[in-house]
Write a protein that holds these residues in place. Sequence first.
Motif, PDB file in Angstrom:
ATOM      1  N   GLY A 132     -21.460  59.134  71.989  1.00  0.00           N
ATOM      2  CA  GLY A 132     -22.264  58.216  72.786  1.00  0.00           C
ATOM      3  C   GLY A 132     -23.205  58.933  73.735  1.00  0.00           C
ATOM      4  O   GLY A 132     -24.361  58.520  73.908  1.00  0.00           O
ATOM      5  N   SER A 137     -26.332  56.535  74.373  1.00  0.00           N
ATOM      6  CA  SER A 137     -25.994  55.130  74.156  1.00  0.00           C
ATOM      7  C   SER A 137     -24.904  54.693  75.135  1.00  0.00           C
ATOM      8  O   SER A 137     -23.726  55.042  74.952  1.00  0.00           O
ATOM      9  CB  SER A 137     -25.503  54.899  72.724  1.00  0.00           C
ATOM     10  OG  SER A 137     -24.998  53.594  72.561  1.00  0.00           O
ATOM     11  N   PRO A 138     -25.232  53.941  76.172  1.00  0.00           N
ATOM     12  CA  PRO A 138     -24.211  53.455  77.114  1.00  0.00           C
ATOM     13  C   PRO A 138     -23.148  52.599  76.431  1.00  0.00           C
ATOM     14  O   PRO A 138     -21.982  52.627  76.824  1.00  0.00           O
ATOM     15  CB  PRO A 138     -25.024  52.634  78.121  1.00  0.00           C
ATOM     16  CG  PRO A 138     -26.419  53.161  78.020  1.00  0.00           C
ATOM     17  CD  PRO A 138     -26.585  53.551  76.583  1.00  0.00           C
ATOM     18  N   ALA A 139     -23.530  51.828  75.408  1.00  0.00           N
ATOM     19  CA  ALA A 139     -22.575  50.948  74.739  1.00  0.00           C
ATOM     20  C   ALA A 139     -21.464  51.756  74.070  1.00  0.00           C
ATOM     21  O   ALA A 139     -20.280  51.393  74.142  1.00  0.00           O
ATOM     22  CB  ALA A 139     -23.295  50.079  73.708  1.00  0.00           C
ATOM     23  N   VAL A 140     -21.824  52.861  73.417  1.00  0.00           N
ATOM     24  CA  VAL A 140     -20.814  53.691  72.758  1.00  0.00           C
ATOM     25  C   VAL A 140     -19.922  54.362  73.795  1.00  0.00           C
ATOM     26  O   VAL A 140     -18.703  54.483  73.610  1.00  0.00           O
ATOM     27  CB  VAL A 140     -21.489  54.737  71.853  1.00  0.00           C
ATOM     28  CG1 VAL A 140     -20.442  55.651  71.218  1.00  0.00           C
ATOM     29  CG2 VAL A 140     -22.315  54.063  70.777  1.00  0.00           C
ATOM     30  N   VAL A 142     -19.116  53.194  76.733  1.00  0.00           N
ATOM     31  CA  VAL A 142     -18.180  52.169  77.207  1.00  0.00           C
ATOM     32  C   VAL A 142     -17.068  51.940  76.186  1.00  0.00           C
ATOM     33  O   VAL A 142     -15.898  51.766  76.543  1.00  0.00           O
ATOM     34  CB  VAL A 142     -18.928  50.845  77.486  1.00  0.00           C
ATOM     35  CG1 VAL A 142     -17.944  49.714  77.776  1.00  0.00           C
ATOM     36  CG2 VAL A 142     -19.890  51.019  78.659  1.00  0.00           C
ATOM     37  N   GLY A 143     -17.406  51.968  74.915  1.00  0.00           N
ATOM     38  CA  GLY A 143     -16.392  51.814  73.879  1.00  0.00           C
ATOM     39  C   GLY A 143     -15.337  52.902  73.939  1.00  0.00           C
ATOM     40  O   GLY A 143     -14.149  52.643  73.708  1.00  0.00           O
ATOM     41  N   GLU A 211     -27.837  60.089  79.766  1.00  0.00           N
ATOM     42  CA  GLU A 211     -26.395  59.854  79.840  1.00  0.00           C
ATOM     43  C   GLU A 211     -25.623  61.146  80.102  1.00  0.00           C
ATOM     44  O   GLU A 211     -24.531  61.124  80.666  1.00  0.00           O
ATOM     45  CB  GLU A 211     -25.893  59.214  78.542  1.00  0.00           C
ATOM     46  CG  GLU A 211     -26.210  57.743  78.406  1.00  0.00           C
ATOM     47  CD  GLU A 211     -25.415  56.883  79.378  1.00  0.00           C
ATOM     48  OE1 GLU A 211     -24.209  57.124  79.540  1.00  0.00           O
ATOM     49  OE2 GLU A 211     -26.007  55.969  79.985  1.00  0.00           O
TER      50      GLU A 211
END
Length: 434
Positions: A132, A137-140, A142-143, A211
Amino acid sequence: MRLVQLTVPTGRRETILETLDDRGIDYVVTDEDSNRDYTAVVYFPLPSPAVEGVLDELQEAGIDDDAYTVVVDAETVVSRRFEVLREEYENGDVESDRISRQELQSEAESLTPTFAVYAIMTVISSVVATAGLLLDSPAVVVGSMVIAPLIGPALGASVGTVIDDEDLFFESVLYQIVGIVLAIAAAAVFAWMVRVTNIVPPGLAIGDVDEISERLAPDLLSLVIALGAGVAGIISIATGTSVALVGVMIAAALIPPAAAAGIAIAWGQPSAAVGSTVLVLVNVLSVNLAGLLTLWYAGYRPENLFSLGQTEERVRRRVVGLAVIVLVFAVFLGAITYSSFAVATFEENARGEAELVLEDEEFAQYQLLEFEVVMDQEYPFLGPERVVVTIGGPPGEPAPGLADTLHERINQHADDPVDVEIRYLGLVEREDNG
Protein backbone atom coordinates in the motif's frame (compact mmCIF):
# COMPACT_ATOMS: atom_id res chain seq x y z
CA MET A 1 -25.30 -7.54 33.10
CA ARG A 2 -23.76 -10.91 33.83
CA LEU A 3 -25.01 -14.39 34.71
CA VAL A 4 -22.67 -16.24 37.06
CA GLN A 5 -22.61 -20.04 37.28
CA LEU A 6 -20.78 -21.32 40.35
CA THR A 7 -20.02 -24.84 41.59
CA VAL A 8 -20.39 -25.09 45.39
CA PRO A 9 -17.75 -27.15 47.25
CA THR A 10 -18.85 -29.65 49.85
CA GLY A 11 -19.47 -27.96 53.19
CA ARG A 12 -19.64 -24.43 51.75
CA ARG A 13 -23.22 -24.35 50.54
CA GLU A 14 -24.77 -22.50 53.49
CA THR A 15 -21.91 -20.01 53.71
CA ILE A 16 -22.13 -19.14 50.03
CA LEU A 17 -25.92 -18.82 50.02
CA GLU A 18 -25.80 -16.63 53.13
CA THR A 19 -23.29 -14.39 51.35
CA LEU A 20 -25.63 -14.01 48.37
CA ASP A 21 -28.61 -13.38 50.66
CA ASP A 22 -26.69 -10.69 52.56
CA ARG A 23 -26.00 -8.95 49.28
CA GLY A 24 -29.63 -9.15 48.19
CA ILE A 25 -28.77 -11.32 45.18
CA ASP A 26 -31.37 -13.57 43.55
CA TYR A 27 -30.11 -17.06 42.86
CA VAL A 28 -31.16 -20.55 41.75
CA VAL A 29 -29.56 -23.67 43.21
CA THR A 30 -29.46 -27.12 41.59
CA ASP A 31 -28.00 -30.27 43.11
CA GLU A 32 -24.74 -31.61 41.71
CA ASP A 33 -24.52 -35.41 41.32
CA SER A 34 -21.31 -35.87 39.33
CA ASN A 35 -19.67 -37.68 42.27
CA ARG A 36 -17.12 -34.92 42.65
CA ASP A 37 -16.39 -32.70 45.64
CA TYR A 38 -19.24 -30.34 44.82
CA THR A 39 -22.78 -30.48 46.21
CA ALA A 40 -24.59 -27.89 44.08
CA VAL A 41 -24.46 -25.35 41.27
CA VAL A 42 -25.76 -21.86 41.96
CA TYR A 43 -26.83 -19.40 39.24
CA PHE A 44 -27.30 -15.69 39.90
CA PRO A 45 -27.45 -12.47 37.83
CA LEU A 46 -25.23 -9.51 38.66
CA PRO A 47 -24.69 -5.99 37.36
CA SER A 48 -21.30 -5.86 35.65
CA PRO A 49 -19.69 -3.63 38.32
CA ALA A 50 -20.70 -6.09 41.06
CA VAL A 51 -19.02 -9.17 39.59
CA GLU A 52 -15.52 -8.52 40.89
CA GLY A 53 -16.56 -7.72 44.47
CA VAL A 54 -18.99 -10.63 44.74
CA LEU A 55 -16.52 -13.16 43.33
CA ASP A 56 -13.81 -11.91 45.70
CA GLU A 57 -16.16 -12.28 48.66
CA LEU A 58 -17.23 -15.75 47.56
CA GLN A 59 -13.61 -16.75 47.21
CA GLU A 60 -13.03 -15.69 50.81
CA ALA A 61 -16.04 -17.83 51.73
CA GLY A 62 -14.40 -20.96 50.36
CA ILE A 63 -14.54 -20.94 46.56
CA ASP A 64 -11.07 -21.86 45.31
CA ASP A 65 -9.57 -21.85 41.84
CA ASP A 66 -10.44 -25.52 41.34
CA ALA A 67 -14.16 -24.73 41.34
CA TYR A 68 -15.90 -23.82 38.13
CA THR A 69 -16.94 -20.20 37.87
CA VAL A 70 -18.48 -19.15 34.57
CA VAL A 71 -19.44 -15.55 33.80
CA VAL A 72 -21.51 -14.86 30.68
CA ASP A 73 -23.41 -11.90 29.26
CA ALA A 74 -27.07 -11.58 30.17
CA GLU A 75 -29.24 -9.62 27.78
CA THR A 76 -32.23 -9.07 30.09
CA VAL A 77 -32.95 -9.67 33.75
CA VAL A 78 -36.49 -9.07 35.03
CA SER A 79 -36.38 -8.84 38.81
CA ARG A 80 -37.22 -6.14 41.33
CA ARG A 81 -34.33 -7.18 43.58
CA PHE A 82 -31.97 -7.04 40.62
CA GLU A 83 -33.03 -3.47 39.85
CA VAL A 84 -32.26 -2.48 43.44
CA LEU A 85 -28.87 -4.20 43.14
CA ARG A 86 -28.10 -2.43 39.89
CA GLU A 87 -28.94 0.97 41.37
CA GLU A 88 -26.53 0.20 44.19
CA TYR A 89 -23.58 -0.51 41.91
CA GLU A 90 -24.18 1.58 38.80
CA ASN A 91 -23.54 5.10 40.00
CA GLY A 92 -22.10 6.63 36.85
CA ASP A 93 -18.40 6.75 37.77
CA VAL A 94 -15.53 5.05 35.94
CA GLU A 95 -15.43 1.97 38.15
CA SER A 96 -19.15 1.30 37.73
CA ASP A 97 -18.77 0.94 33.95
CA ARG A 98 -15.91 -1.53 33.96
CA ILE A 99 -15.93 -5.30 33.85
CA SER A 100 -14.49 -7.41 36.65
CA ARG A 101 -10.80 -8.11 37.09
CA GLN A 102 -11.42 -11.77 36.28
CA GLU A 103 -13.20 -10.91 33.02
CA LEU A 104 -10.51 -8.39 32.10
CA GLN A 105 -7.80 -11.02 32.45
CA SER A 106 -9.74 -13.48 30.31
CA GLU A 107 -10.43 -10.80 27.69
CA ALA A 108 -6.76 -9.80 27.50
CA GLU A 109 -5.69 -13.42 27.09
CA SER A 110 -8.33 -14.12 24.43
CA LEU A 111 -7.21 -11.14 22.33
CA THR A 112 -3.76 -12.65 21.86
CA PRO A 113 -3.73 -15.51 19.32
CA THR A 114 -1.33 -18.41 19.35
CA PHE A 115 2.22 -17.48 18.44
CA ALA A 116 2.07 -19.08 15.00
CA VAL A 117 -1.12 -17.25 14.07
CA TYR A 118 0.24 -14.01 15.52
CA ALA A 119 3.46 -14.26 13.52
CA ILE A 120 1.72 -15.14 10.26
CA MET A 121 -0.87 -12.38 10.54
CA THR A 122 1.79 -9.82 11.48
CA VAL A 123 3.88 -10.73 8.44
CA ILE A 124 0.82 -10.59 6.16
CA SER A 125 -0.31 -7.21 7.49
CA SER A 126 3.22 -5.82 7.11
CA VAL A 127 3.49 -7.05 3.52
CA VAL A 128 0.08 -5.58 2.65
CA ALA A 129 1.07 -2.28 4.28
CA THR A 130 4.31 -2.25 2.29
CA ALA A 131 2.42 -2.76 -0.95
CA GLY A 132 0.00 0.00 0.00
CA LEU A 133 2.82 2.43 0.78
CA LEU A 134 4.62 1.70 -2.50
CA LEU A 135 1.34 2.11 -4.38
CA ASP A 136 0.68 5.32 -2.44
CA SER A 137 -2.74 3.88 -1.65
CA PRO A 138 -4.31 4.87 1.71
CA ALA A 139 -7.08 2.28 1.20
CA VAL A 140 -4.60 -0.61 1.03
CA VAL A 141 -2.72 0.70 4.07
CA VAL A 142 -5.96 0.81 6.05
CA GLY A 143 -6.66 -2.76 4.97
CA SER A 144 -3.35 -3.86 6.44
CA MET A 145 -4.36 -2.37 9.79
CA VAL A 146 -7.59 -4.37 9.90
CA ILE A 147 -5.82 -7.73 9.81
CA ALA A 148 -2.98 -6.83 12.20
CA PRO A 149 -3.25 -8.89 15.45
CA LEU A 150 -1.58 -6.29 17.67
CA ILE A 151 -4.22 -5.22 20.16
CA GLY A 152 -3.87 -8.25 22.45
CA PRO A 153 -0.14 -7.97 23.20
CA ALA A 154 -0.31 -4.16 23.22
CA LEU A 155 -2.85 -4.19 26.05
CA GLY A 156 -1.93 -7.48 27.73
CA ALA A 157 1.26 -6.05 29.23
CA SER A 158 -0.70 -3.33 31.01
CA VAL A 159 -3.35 -5.77 32.23
CA GLY A 160 -0.71 -8.19 33.50
CA THR A 161 1.01 -5.41 35.44
CA VAL A 162 -2.00 -4.07 37.33
CA ILE A 163 -3.52 -7.46 38.23
CA ASP A 164 -0.13 -8.94 39.19
CA ASP A 165 -0.05 -11.52 36.40
CA GLU A 166 3.61 -11.52 35.45
CA ASP A 167 3.20 -14.42 33.02
CA LEU A 168 0.72 -12.37 30.99
CA PHE A 169 3.01 -9.34 31.19
CA PHE A 170 6.14 -11.09 29.95
CA GLU A 171 4.27 -12.99 27.24
CA SER A 172 2.76 -9.73 25.96
CA VAL A 173 6.12 -7.95 25.99
CA LEU A 174 7.71 -10.84 24.08
CA TYR A 175 4.91 -10.78 21.51
CA GLN A 176 5.34 -7.04 21.01
CA ILE A 177 9.11 -7.31 20.49
CA VAL A 178 8.73 -10.20 18.07
CA GLY A 179 5.91 -8.38 16.27
CA ILE A 180 8.01 -5.26 15.67
CA VAL A 181 10.98 -7.27 14.40
CA LEU A 182 8.80 -9.42 12.15
CA ALA A 183 6.92 -6.43 10.72
CA ILE A 184 10.08 -4.52 9.80
CA ALA A 185 11.89 -7.62 8.49
CA ALA A 186 8.93 -8.77 6.39
CA ALA A 187 8.52 -5.28 4.94
CA ALA A 188 12.24 -5.07 4.12
CA VAL A 189 12.33 -8.47 2.39
CA PHE A 190 9.16 -7.82 0.39
CA ALA A 191 10.24 -4.30 -0.62
CA TRP A 192 13.66 -5.63 -1.70
CA MET A 193 12.00 -8.28 -3.88
CA VAL A 194 9.73 -5.67 -5.42
CA ARG A 195 12.70 -3.45 -6.15
CA VAL A 196 15.04 -6.03 -7.69
CA THR A 197 12.28 -7.44 -9.89
CA ASN A 198 11.39 -3.94 -11.14
CA ILE A 199 7.76 -4.27 -10.12
CA VAL A 200 8.01 -0.62 -9.19
CA PRO A 201 9.60 1.86 -11.62
CA PRO A 202 13.41 1.75 -11.53
CA GLY A 203 14.87 4.73 -9.75
CA LEU A 204 11.76 5.31 -7.64
CA ALA A 205 12.58 7.84 -4.92
CA ILE A 206 10.71 6.75 -1.79
CA GLY A 207 10.75 10.33 -0.56
CA ASP A 208 8.52 11.30 -3.47
CA VAL A 209 5.76 8.91 -2.33
CA ASP A 210 3.52 10.79 0.08
CA GLU A 211 2.39 7.72 2.05
CA ILE A 212 6.04 6.82 2.71
CA SER A 213 7.62 10.25 3.18
CA GLU A 214 5.21 11.30 5.92
CA ARG A 215 6.31 8.29 7.99
CA LEU A 216 10.02 8.73 7.34
CA ALA A 217 9.88 12.15 8.98
CA PRO A 218 7.18 11.82 11.68
CA ASP A 219 6.24 14.74 13.89
CA LEU A 220 5.25 15.12 17.52
CA LEU A 221 1.54 14.75 16.75
CA SER A 222 2.18 11.05 16.11
CA LEU A 223 2.26 10.59 19.88
CA VAL A 224 -1.40 11.58 20.08
CA ILE A 225 -2.37 8.58 17.94
CA ALA A 226 -0.52 6.11 20.14
CA LEU A 227 -1.67 7.58 23.46
CA GLY A 228 -5.25 7.78 22.23
CA ALA A 229 -5.07 4.20 20.97
CA GLY A 230 -3.81 2.97 24.35
CA VAL A 231 -6.53 4.73 26.32
CA ALA A 232 -9.27 3.72 23.87
CA GLY A 233 -8.07 0.12 23.80
CA ILE A 234 -8.16 -0.27 27.57
CA ILE A 235 -11.54 1.45 27.85
CA SER A 236 -12.97 -0.80 25.14
CA ILE A 237 -11.99 -4.06 26.83
CA ALA A 238 -12.59 -2.77 30.37
CA THR A 239 -16.16 -1.85 29.53
CA GLY A 240 -16.82 -5.00 27.54
CA THR A 241 -17.41 -3.16 24.26
CA SER A 242 -16.12 -4.07 20.80
CA VAL A 243 -12.37 -3.76 20.36
CA ALA A 244 -12.24 -4.27 16.58
CA LEU A 245 -12.05 -0.60 15.61
CA VAL A 246 -9.65 0.16 18.46
CA GLY A 247 -7.42 -2.63 17.18
CA VAL A 248 -7.30 -0.86 13.83
CA MET A 249 -6.27 2.34 15.60
CA ILE A 250 -3.44 0.59 17.43
CA ALA A 251 -2.32 -1.05 14.18
CA ALA A 252 -2.38 2.38 12.53
CA ALA A 253 0.24 3.51 15.02
CA LEU A 254 2.51 0.51 14.41
CA ILE A 255 2.17 -1.30 11.08
CA PRO A 256 2.59 1.53 8.50
CA PRO A 257 5.68 3.02 10.23
CA ALA A 258 7.22 -0.45 10.49
CA ALA A 259 6.55 -1.00 6.78
CA ALA A 260 8.10 2.38 5.96
CA ALA A 261 11.22 1.43 7.93
CA GLY A 262 11.47 -1.82 5.99
CA ILE A 263 11.13 0.01 2.67
CA ALA A 264 13.91 2.43 3.60
CA ILE A 265 16.18 -0.49 4.50
CA ALA A 266 15.38 -2.24 1.20
CA TRP A 267 16.20 0.95 -0.69
CA GLY A 268 19.60 1.09 0.98
CA GLN A 269 18.78 4.19 3.02
CA PRO A 270 19.19 3.17 6.66
CA SER A 271 19.22 6.78 7.83
CA ALA A 272 15.75 7.20 6.33
CA ALA A 273 14.57 4.26 8.46
CA VAL A 274 15.58 5.99 11.69
CA GLY A 275 12.54 8.26 11.92
CA SER A 276 9.98 5.55 11.18
CA THR A 277 11.69 3.06 13.51
CA VAL A 278 11.65 5.61 16.32
CA LEU A 279 7.99 6.21 15.54
CA VAL A 280 7.23 2.48 15.91
CA LEU A 281 9.08 2.27 19.23
CA VAL A 282 7.56 5.40 20.73
CA ASN A 283 4.09 4.30 19.64
CA VAL A 284 4.50 0.87 21.25
CA LEU A 285 5.71 2.42 24.50
CA SER A 286 3.00 5.08 24.45
CA VAL A 287 0.24 2.49 23.99
CA ASN A 288 1.60 0.56 26.99
CA LEU A 289 1.96 3.70 29.10
CA ALA A 290 -1.53 4.97 28.32
CA GLY A 291 -3.04 1.54 28.95
CA LEU A 292 -1.26 1.16 32.29
CA LEU A 293 -2.37 4.56 33.57
CA THR A 294 -5.94 4.04 32.38
CA LEU A 295 -6.26 0.64 34.07
CA TRP A 296 -4.95 1.94 37.37
CA TYR A 297 -7.24 4.95 37.20
CA ALA A 298 -10.20 2.64 36.49
CA GLY A 299 -9.56 0.92 39.81
CA TYR A 300 -8.08 -2.42 38.79
CA ARG A 301 -5.93 -4.00 41.49
CA PRO A 302 -4.40 -7.46 42.08
CA GLU A 303 -6.55 -10.24 43.51
CA ASN A 304 -4.32 -10.73 46.53
CA LEU A 305 -4.43 -7.61 48.68
CA PHE A 306 -1.15 -8.63 50.32
CA SER A 307 0.55 -8.05 46.97
CA LEU A 308 -1.06 -4.64 46.51
CA GLY A 309 1.96 -2.75 47.83
CA GLN A 310 4.35 -4.67 45.59
CA THR A 311 2.06 -4.15 42.60
CA GLU A 312 1.79 -0.42 43.27
CA GLU A 313 5.57 -0.17 43.41
CA ARG A 314 5.88 -2.20 40.19
CA VAL A 315 3.31 -0.04 38.42
CA ARG A 316 5.08 3.10 39.61
CA ARG A 317 8.46 1.88 38.32
CA ARG A 318 7.08 0.86 34.96
CA VAL A 319 5.12 4.08 34.53
CA VAL A 320 8.19 6.17 35.33
CA GLY A 321 10.41 4.05 33.07
CA LEU A 322 7.98 4.21 30.17
CA ALA A 323 7.39 7.93 30.66
CA VAL A 324 11.14 8.69 30.62
CA ILE A 325 11.74 6.67 27.45
CA VAL A 326 8.68 8.17 25.75
CA LEU A 327 9.90 11.64 26.75
CA VAL A 328 13.31 10.98 25.19
CA PHE A 329 11.70 9.81 21.96
CA ALA A 330 9.30 12.76 22.14
CA VAL A 331 12.27 15.11 22.17
CA PHE A 332 13.55 13.40 19.02
CA LEU A 333 10.14 13.75 17.35
CA GLY A 334 10.02 17.33 18.56
CA ALA A 335 13.30 18.02 16.79
CA ILE A 336 11.85 16.58 13.57
CA THR A 337 8.75 18.71 14.05
CA TYR A 338 10.88 21.81 14.53
CA SER A 339 12.90 20.92 11.43
CA SER A 340 9.68 20.66 9.40
CA PHE A 341 8.50 23.98 10.83
CA ALA A 342 11.81 25.61 9.91
CA VAL A 343 11.53 24.31 6.33
CA ALA A 344 7.97 25.57 6.01
CA THR A 345 9.01 28.96 7.39
CA PHE A 346 11.93 29.15 4.98
CA GLU A 347 9.67 28.30 2.03
CA GLU A 348 7.17 30.99 3.01
CA ASN A 349 9.86 33.62 3.55
CA ALA A 350 11.76 32.68 0.40
CA ARG A 351 8.61 32.91 -1.71
CA GLY A 352 7.88 36.28 -0.15
CA GLU A 353 11.37 37.53 -1.01
CA ALA A 354 10.99 36.39 -4.63
CA GLU A 355 7.71 38.26 -4.91
CA LEU A 356 9.22 41.38 -3.36
CA VAL A 357 12.17 41.30 -5.76
CA LEU A 358 9.83 41.14 -8.75
CA GLU A 359 7.86 44.06 -7.35
CA ASP A 360 10.94 46.31 -7.58
CA GLU A 361 10.77 48.88 -10.37
CA GLU A 362 13.91 47.40 -11.94
CA PHE A 363 12.23 44.00 -12.42
CA ALA A 364 8.59 45.08 -12.76
CA GLN A 365 8.28 43.52 -16.25
CA TYR A 366 8.76 40.02 -14.81
CA GLN A 367 6.25 37.82 -13.00
CA LEU A 368 6.58 34.80 -10.73
CA LEU A 369 5.12 31.71 -12.42
CA GLU A 370 6.20 28.95 -10.05
CA PHE A 371 8.17 28.57 -6.85
CA GLU A 372 9.48 25.24 -5.55
CA VAL A 373 11.74 24.24 -2.66
CA VAL A 374 13.56 20.95 -3.31
CA MET A 375 14.44 19.04 -0.14
CA ASP A 376 17.77 17.33 0.45
CA GLN A 377 16.20 13.91 1.36
CA GLU A 378 18.37 13.66 4.46
CA TYR A 379 15.76 11.90 6.59
CA PRO A 380 14.53 12.37 9.21
CA PHE A 381 15.75 15.98 9.46
CA LEU A 382 14.93 17.37 6.05
CA GLY A 383 16.34 20.67 4.85
CA PRO A 384 16.15 22.81 1.71
CA GLU A 385 18.71 21.82 -0.91
CA ARG A 386 17.80 24.20 -3.70
CA VAL A 387 15.09 26.59 -4.75
CA VAL A 388 13.63 26.57 -8.24
CA VAL A 389 12.12 29.90 -9.32
CA THR A 390 10.24 30.00 -12.61
CA ILE A 391 9.88 33.54 -13.98
CA GLY A 392 8.07 34.83 -17.02
CA GLY A 393 8.91 38.03 -18.88
CA PRO A 394 9.70 39.62 -22.25
CA PRO A 395 11.41 37.41 -24.85
CA GLY A 396 15.14 37.32 -24.58
CA GLU A 397 17.49 37.11 -21.65
CA PRO A 398 16.35 38.21 -18.18
CA ALA A 399 17.72 41.40 -16.75
CA PRO A 400 21.31 41.10 -15.50
CA GLY A 401 21.47 40.97 -11.76
CA LEU A 402 18.06 39.29 -11.33
CA ALA A 403 19.52 35.88 -10.53
CA ASP A 404 22.11 37.31 -8.12
CA THR A 405 19.48 39.39 -6.36
CA LEU A 406 17.15 36.43 -5.92
CA HIS A 407 20.01 34.23 -4.69
CA GLU A 408 21.11 36.80 -2.12
CA ARG A 409 17.62 37.65 -0.85
CA ILE A 410 16.48 34.02 -0.59
CA ASN A 411 19.63 32.87 1.23
CA GLN A 412 19.03 35.48 3.92
CA HIS A 413 16.45 33.08 5.33
CA ALA A 414 18.52 29.88 5.10
CA ASP A 415 20.74 28.52 7.85
CA ASP A 416 23.03 26.92 5.24
CA PRO A 417 23.68 28.13 1.68
CA VAL A 418 20.93 27.07 -0.72
CA ASP A 419 21.29 26.88 -4.49
CA VAL A 420 18.81 29.04 -6.39
CA GLU A 421 17.89 27.85 -9.88
CA ILE A 422 16.23 30.40 -12.17
CA ARG A 423 14.05 29.20 -15.02
CA TYR A 424 13.06 31.92 -17.43
CA LEU A 425 10.19 31.77 -19.87
CA GLY A 426 9.74 34.41 -22.53
CA LEU A 427 6.13 35.54 -22.76
CA VAL A 428 4.66 36.85 -26.01
CA GLU A 429 1.46 38.83 -26.02
CA ARG A 430 -0.86 38.16 -28.96
CA GLU A 431 -3.05 40.93 -30.26
CA ASP A 432 -6.68 40.10 -30.83
CA ASN A 433 -7.59 41.51 -34.29
CA GLY A 434 -11.07 40.10 -34.20
